[in-house]
Design a protein around this motif. Structure first.
Motif, mmCIF file in Angstrom:
data_model
loop_
_atom_site.group_PDB
_atom_site.id
_atom_site.type_symbol
_atom_site.label_atom_id
_atom_site.label_comp_id
_atom_site.label_asym_id
_atom_site.label_seq_id
_atom_site.Cartn_x
_atom_site.Cartn_y
_atom_site.Cartn_z
ATOM 1 N N ARG A 467 7.308 -3.072 -9.921
ATOM 2 C CA ARG A 467 7.932 -2.147 -10.981
ATOM 3 C C ARG A 467 7.528 -1.221 -11.255
ATOM 4 N NH1 ARG A 467 12.707 -4.342 -12.622
ATOM 5 N NH2 ARG A 467 13.223 -6.452 -12.386
ATOM 6 N N ASP A 468 5.912 -0.939 -11.227
ATOM 7 C CA ASP A 468 4.863 -0.065 -11.322
ATOM 8 C C ASP A 468 4.875 1.141 -10.346
ATOM 9 O OD1 ASP A 468 4.388 -0.915 -13.768
ATOM 10 O OD2 ASP A 468 2.442 -2.224 -13.192
ATOM 11 N N LEU A 469 5.542 0.614 -9.293
ATOM 12 C CA LEU A 469 5.546 1.658 -8.216
ATOM 13 C C LEU A 469 6.712 2.844 -8.429
ATOM 14 C CD1 LEU A 469 5.233 -0.872 -5.122
ATOM 15 C CD2 LEU A 469 3.377 0.974 -5.915
ATOM 16 N N PRO A 470 6.298 3.978 -8.032
ATOM 17 C CA PRO A 470 7.364 4.969 -8.068
ATOM 18 C C PRO A 470 8.864 4.659 -7.866
ATOM 19 C CG PRO A 470 5.440 5.905 -7.090
ATOM 20 C CD PRO A 470 5.319 4.461 -6.882
ATOM 21 N N ASP A 471 9.271 3.893 -6.772
ATOM 22 C CA ASP A 471 10.575 3.849 -6.455
ATOM 23 C C ASP A 471 10.826 2.248 -6.564
ATOM 24 O OD1 ASP A 471 11.146 6.422 -5.501
ATOM 25 O OD2 ASP A 471 10.105 6.302 -3.915
ATOM 26 N N GLY A 472 9.975 1.657 -7.241
ATOM 27 C CA GLY A 472 10.269 0.185 -7.359
ATOM 28 C C GLY A 472 10.229 -0.422 -5.974
ATOM 29 N N TYR A 473 11.528 -1.297 -6.139
ATOM 30 C CA TYR A 473 11.601 -2.257 -5.015
ATOM 31 C C TYR A 473 12.219 -1.520 -3.657
ATOM 32 C CZ TYR A 473 11.139 -6.533 -7.664
ATOM 33 O OH TYR A 473 10.669 -7.435 -8.309
ATOM 34 N N ASP A 474 12.585 -0.199 -4.112
ATOM 35 C CA ASP A 474 13.034 0.683 -2.993
ATOM 36 C C ASP A 474 11.820 1.422 -2.438
ATOM 37 O OD1 ASP A 474 15.665 0.066 -3.102
ATOM 38 O OD2 ASP A 474 15.958 1.421 -4.774
ATOM 39 N N THR A 475 10.702 1.372 -2.834
ATOM 40 C CA THR A 475 9.323 2.019 -2.270
ATOM 41 C C THR A 475 9.018 1.492 -0.854
ATOM 42 O OG1 THR A 475 8.147 1.948 -4.482
ATOM 43 C CG2 THR A 475 6.893 2.256 -2.437
ATOM 44 N N VAL A 476 8.909 2.306 -0.002
ATOM 45 C CA VAL A 476 8.642 1.911 1.519
ATOM 46 C C VAL A 476 7.073 1.916 1.804
ATOM 47 C CG1 VAL A 476 8.914 2.871 3.882
ATOM 48 C CG2 VAL A 476 10.756 3.289 2.135
ATOM 49 N N VAL A 477 7.033 0.860 2.170
ATOM 50 C CA VAL A 477 5.474 0.609 2.478
ATOM 51 C C VAL A 477 5.169 1.283 3.663
ATOM 52 C CG1 VAL A 477 5.276 -1.565 1.100
ATOM 53 C CG2 VAL A 477 5.878 -1.612 3.604
ATOM 54 N N GLY A 478 3.593 1.646 3.758
ATOM 55 C CA GLY A 478 3.278 2.280 5.267
ATOM 56 C C GLY A 478 3.387 1.100 6.172
ATOM 57 N N GLU A 479 2.793 1.417 7.464
ATOM 58 C CA GLU A 479 2.646 0.434 8.655
ATOM 59 C C GLU A 479 1.635 -0.541 8.411
ATOM 60 O OE1 GLU A 479 2.104 0.597 13.248
ATOM 61 O OE2 GLU A 479 1.220 2.335 12.005
ATOM 62 N N ARG A 480 2.339 -1.675 8.590
ATOM 63 C CA ARG A 480 1.622 -3.123 8.265
ATOM 64 C C ARG A 480 1.641 -3.188 6.752
ATOM 65 N NH1 ARG A 480 -0.400 -5.276 13.073
ATOM 66 N NH2 ARG A 480 -1.563 -6.695 11.839
ATOM 67 N N GLY A 481 1.958 -2.481 6.092
ATOM 68 C CA GLY A 481 1.843 -2.578 4.597
ATOM 69 C C GLY A 481 0.587 -2.256 4.030
ATOM 70 N N TYR A 482 -0.036 -1.273 4.679
ATOM 71 C CA TYR A 482 -1.733 -0.959 4.342
ATOM 72 C C TYR A 482 -1.762 -0.049 3.144
ATOM 73 C CZ TYR A 482 -3.684 -3.117 8.319
ATOM 74 O OH TYR A 482 -4.347 -4.018 9.237
#
Length: 610
Positions: A467-482
Motif C-alpha cells: 500500500r505504500d507503493l505509488p500504485d499499490g497492488y497495481d505496481t509493476v515489479v521489475g524483472e525477477r522482482g528486483y
C-alpha cells in the motif's frame, strides 16, 4: 484472446529426415501454402508471356510493319499490372503461411519445455534454449515457407524453356546449356555448407548463453567489478562466431559467383548463336530479344536457388537442434490413468533415496511422516537434504528408490496438475514476474478478486509495504522482482502460495530475508493459516522452528532425530550444535560482530527452549 493449439506436431520418428518429420506441420497449413504457390505459378505464366509479346511486337510492328506498336505496348502494360496483383496476393498468403508455421513451431517447443522436469533445466543452459526457441525456429520456418515458393519461382525455367522450344528449338537448347552445370554446383555447395551452418547455430547459442548470464547476473558482475573480464568472455565467443561466419562467407564467395554468372554465359551464347541465325535468316531479331529476356529472367530464380541451398542447410542444422529438445523425453510425466483426488495432506516418505541428475546424493533411505494438519520443522546442516523433501513432494523430481505418498497415494499415480495445485511451495529465492503485484500474488489463481489477494497479502505481511507503493497492488515489479527487497519478494511469494490455499504447504526457508520483527508478525498470521493444513517448514531460524508442532533433524539425507524442540534440545547434542550454528549466523547477520561465545549460545538456546 484464447490460445490456439498447434494444428499439428513434429513426427516423433527419429529415423526420418528432418524435413519429413516437419511435413505434418506443413500439411496442416497446406491450404494457405498451396494457394500461395498456385498464385505464384500463375504470376510466372503471366510473366513469361511478356517477352513473347515483345518478340511479336518487334517482328510485326517494327520489322514487318504489319501491326500497330501501341497495341502490343498496352498488352504488355496490362500483363505487368496483372502480374503485380497476382504477386501481391501470392506474397500475402505466403507470409500468412510463414507466420502460422512459426506460431505452431514456437508453441510446440514451448509446450515441450514446460513439460520438462527440473532435472532437464539443471543440465541445460538457458541461452541454449533461448537460441533454439528463437533463431533456430526462425531458420526452420523460413525454409518451410519460402523454400517451396523459391522452387515454384525456379519453375519459370521450365515454363520459359517450353516457350523457347515452341519458338526455336536449337536456340532454346543453347540458352539452357549451362543449367545442368548449375545443378551440379548447387549439390556440391550444399555438402560444403552444412557443417558450417551447424557450427554457426551452435556458436550463436553459446553467445546467447553468455549474454543471458551477464544480464541475469549483472549485479554480481558489477559487485566484483568484473565487467572487463565478462567483456573479454563475450569477445571470445563473438570471435568464434566471426570465424564460423568467415568460413560461411568463403564458401559463398566461392560458389555464388558461379551460380549467378553461369546464366549470363547462356546470354552470351544466345547472342552469339542467335546472331548467326539472324544473319542466315533462320530466326528473327524479335526472337533474340525474347530469348535474351528469358535468359535474364532465369537469373533471379537460380540466384534464389543458391540462397535456398544455404537456407536449407541452416534449417537442417537448426531443425536437428530443435529436435534434440523435442526428442528428449520427460522423466516426470502423468501415468496412464492419473488420479485427480482431493488431498487431506497425510504426507509420507517411505525409505526414499534420491540423487540429483548430476549425481549429487540428497536422500538416503529416508523415512518421515507428516500427519494431516501437522506442522513439522526440518532442521539440518547444509546439504542434509532438507529442501529436497518439498521438491519430491510436489514431484519436481522422481525418487530414485522408495516412494512419496500423500493420503496413501504414491505421488507418481496422481495427476501432476492436481498434485501441484494441492502442494504449495514457497522457495527461499522466490521468482516474481514482470507483472503487477496483484497479478504476481494471483498467479496460481488468476481469477482471484482484489479482496482475496489483499487477504493473502495481509496474512503474509505484505499488505503494508504494497500500500505504500505509488500504485499499490497495481505496481509493476521489475524483472525477477528486483525492484523489491529480498524480504518483500519473500512475502509476496508467501501470499501467492496462501491464496491458492493448498492442503500441503512447504515453506523452504521462506522468511530468511525478512526482518525478525516483521517475521514475528507474519508468524502470528501463519499460525492461523497453518491450522488444519499440513505444513513442512525448512527452518534455519529459531523463530521459525517455534511454529512447528514437531521438529525433524536431518543429516546426510536421513532423519536422525524426531521430536519437539524442547525434547531434542535436551536429548540430542547434534540438534544443539545445529541450533548453535544457526544462532551464530543470525547473530553475526544482525549485529555485524563476531561469533557469539559458548555462554551466549547456551543462553539463546535456553530462551528458544522456553
Amino acid at each position: 484472446m484464447s490460445r490456439r493449439a498447434p494444428r499439428a506436431s513434429i513426427d516423433p520418428d527419429v529415423g526420418k529426415s528432418w524435413l519429413r518429420r516437419a511435413l505434418p506441420l506443413v500439411k496442416a497449413h497446406r491450404a494457405l501454402l498451396i494457394t500461395s504457390l498456385v498464385l505464384s505459378f500463375a504470376g510466372l505464366i503471366v510473366q513469361v508471356q511478356i517477352p513473347n509479346l515483345v518478340r511479336i511486337g518487334i517482328d510485326r510492328a517494327i520489322v514487318d510493319r504489319t501491326a500497330q506498336l501501341g497495341t502490343y505496348v498496352w498488352w504488355i502494360v496490362g500483363f505487368a499490372l496483372l502480374q503485380g496483383l497476382i504477386n501481391f496476393a501470392a506474397r500475402l498468403y505466403l507470409l500468412r503461411t510463414a507466420y502460422e508455421l512459426e506460431y505452431d513451431l514456437r508453441n510446440i517447443v514451448y509446450t515441450h519445455l514446460v513439460r520438462m522436469p527440473f532435472g532437464f533445466y539443471d543440465r541445460v543452459q538457458t541461452g541454449e534454449l533461448m537460441s533454439r526457441s528463437g533463431s533456430d525456429i526462425r531458420a526452420v520456418q523460413m525454409y518451410l515457407s519460402f523454400g517451396p515458393s523459391i522452387l515454384v519461382q525456379c519453375l519459370i525455367a521450365v515454363v520459359a524453356f517450353g516457350l523457347m522450344l515452341s519458338i526455336n528449338v536449337p536456340l532454346a537448347i543453347v540458352a539452357m546449356a549451362t543449367m545442368p552445370v548449375i545443378g551440379i554446383l548447387g549439390v556440391t555447395m550444399r555438402k560444403a555448407i552444412f557443417p558450417v551452418s551447424w557450427m554457426i547455430q551452435a556458436r550463436l547459442a553459446q553467445l546467447a548463453t553468455v549474454v543471458d548470464e551477464n544480464i541475469q547476473g549483472v549485479r554480481i558482475v558489477k559487485a566484483f567489478a568484473a565487467e572487463g573480464r565478462q567483456l573479454r568472455t563475450l569477445a571470445e565467443s563473438a570471435d568464434r562466431i566471426r570465424w564460423a561466419y568467415r568460413q560461411d562467407a568463403r564458401i559463398r564467395s566461392r560458389w555464388n559467383p558461379l551460380l549467378d554468372n553461369l546464366p549470363r554465359l547462356g546470354l552470351a551464347l544466345v547472342l552469339l548463336v542467335g546472331g548467326y541465325m539472324v544473319i542466315d535468316g533462320s530466326t528473327t531479331v524479335g526472337t533474340i530479344v525474347a530469348f535474351n529476356s528469358y535468359v535474364l529472367m532465369l537469373q533471379p530464380p537460380f540466384r534464389m536457388l543458391g540462397m535456398m541451398i544455404m537456407m536449407g542447410q541452416r534449417a537442417s542444422a537448426s531443425a536437428r537442434r530443435i529436435y534434440e529438445i523435442l526428442d528428449t523425453p520427460s522423466e516426470v510425466v502423468d501415468g496412464p490413468d492419473p488420479l485427480v483426488v482431493p488431498l487431506r495432506g497425510d504426507l509420507a516418505f517411505e525409505n526414499v533415496s534420491f540423487a540429483y541428475p548430476n549425481g549429487t546424493p540428497a536422500l538416503d533411505g529416508l523415512n518421515l511422516r507428516v500427519r494431516p494438519g501437522e506442522t513439522v520443522a526440518v532442521v539440518g546442516g547444509t546439504g542434509s537434504g532438507k529442501s529436497t523433501l518439498g521438491r519430491l513432494a510436489a514431484r519436481f523430481y522422481d525418487v530414485t528408490e522408495g516412494r512419496v505418498t500423500i493420503d496413501g497415494h504414491d505421488v507418481r499415480s496422481l495427476s501432476l496438475a492436481s498434485l501441484r495445485e494441492q502442494v504449495g511451495i514457497v522457495p527461499d529465492e522466490p521468482f516474481l514476474f514482470s507483472l503487477s503485484l496483484h497479478d504476481n500474488i494471483a498467479y496460481g489463481k488468476p481469477h482471484a478478486t482484489r479482496d482475496e489477494v489483499i487477504t493473502a497479502a495481509v496474512a503474509a505481511g505484505a499488505d503494508e509495504f504494497i500500500r505504500d507503493l505509488p500504485d499499490g497492488y497495481d505496481t509493476v515489479v521489475g524483472e525477477r522482482g528486483y525492484t523489491l527487497s529480498g524480504g518483500q519478494r519473500q512475502r509476496v511469494a508467501i501470499a501467492r502460495a496462501l491464496l491458492v490455499n493448498p492442503p500441503v504447504l512447504v515453506l523452504d526457508d521462506a522468511t530468511s530475508a525478512i526482518d525478525v520483527t516483521v517475521e514475528q508478525r507474519i508468524h502470528a498470521s501463519l499460525r492461523d493459516q497453518m491450522r488444519g493444513r499440513t505444513t513442512l517448514i525448512v527452518a534455519h531460524r529459531l523463530s521459525t522452528i517455534g511454529l512447528a508442532d514437531r521438529v525433524v533433524l536431518m543429516e546426510a539425507g536421513r532423519v536422525i532425530a524426531d521430536g519437539t524442540h524442547a525434547s531434542l534440545l535436551e536429548s540430542e547434542p547434534r540438534y544443539a550444535q545445529v541450533l548453535a550454528a544457526t544462532i551464530s549466523s543470525d547473530s553475526s547477520d544482525s549485529s555485524g560482530g563476531g561469533p557469539p561465545t559458548s555462554s551466549t549460545r547456551a543462553a539463546d538456546a535456553g530462551v528458544a527452549a522456553k
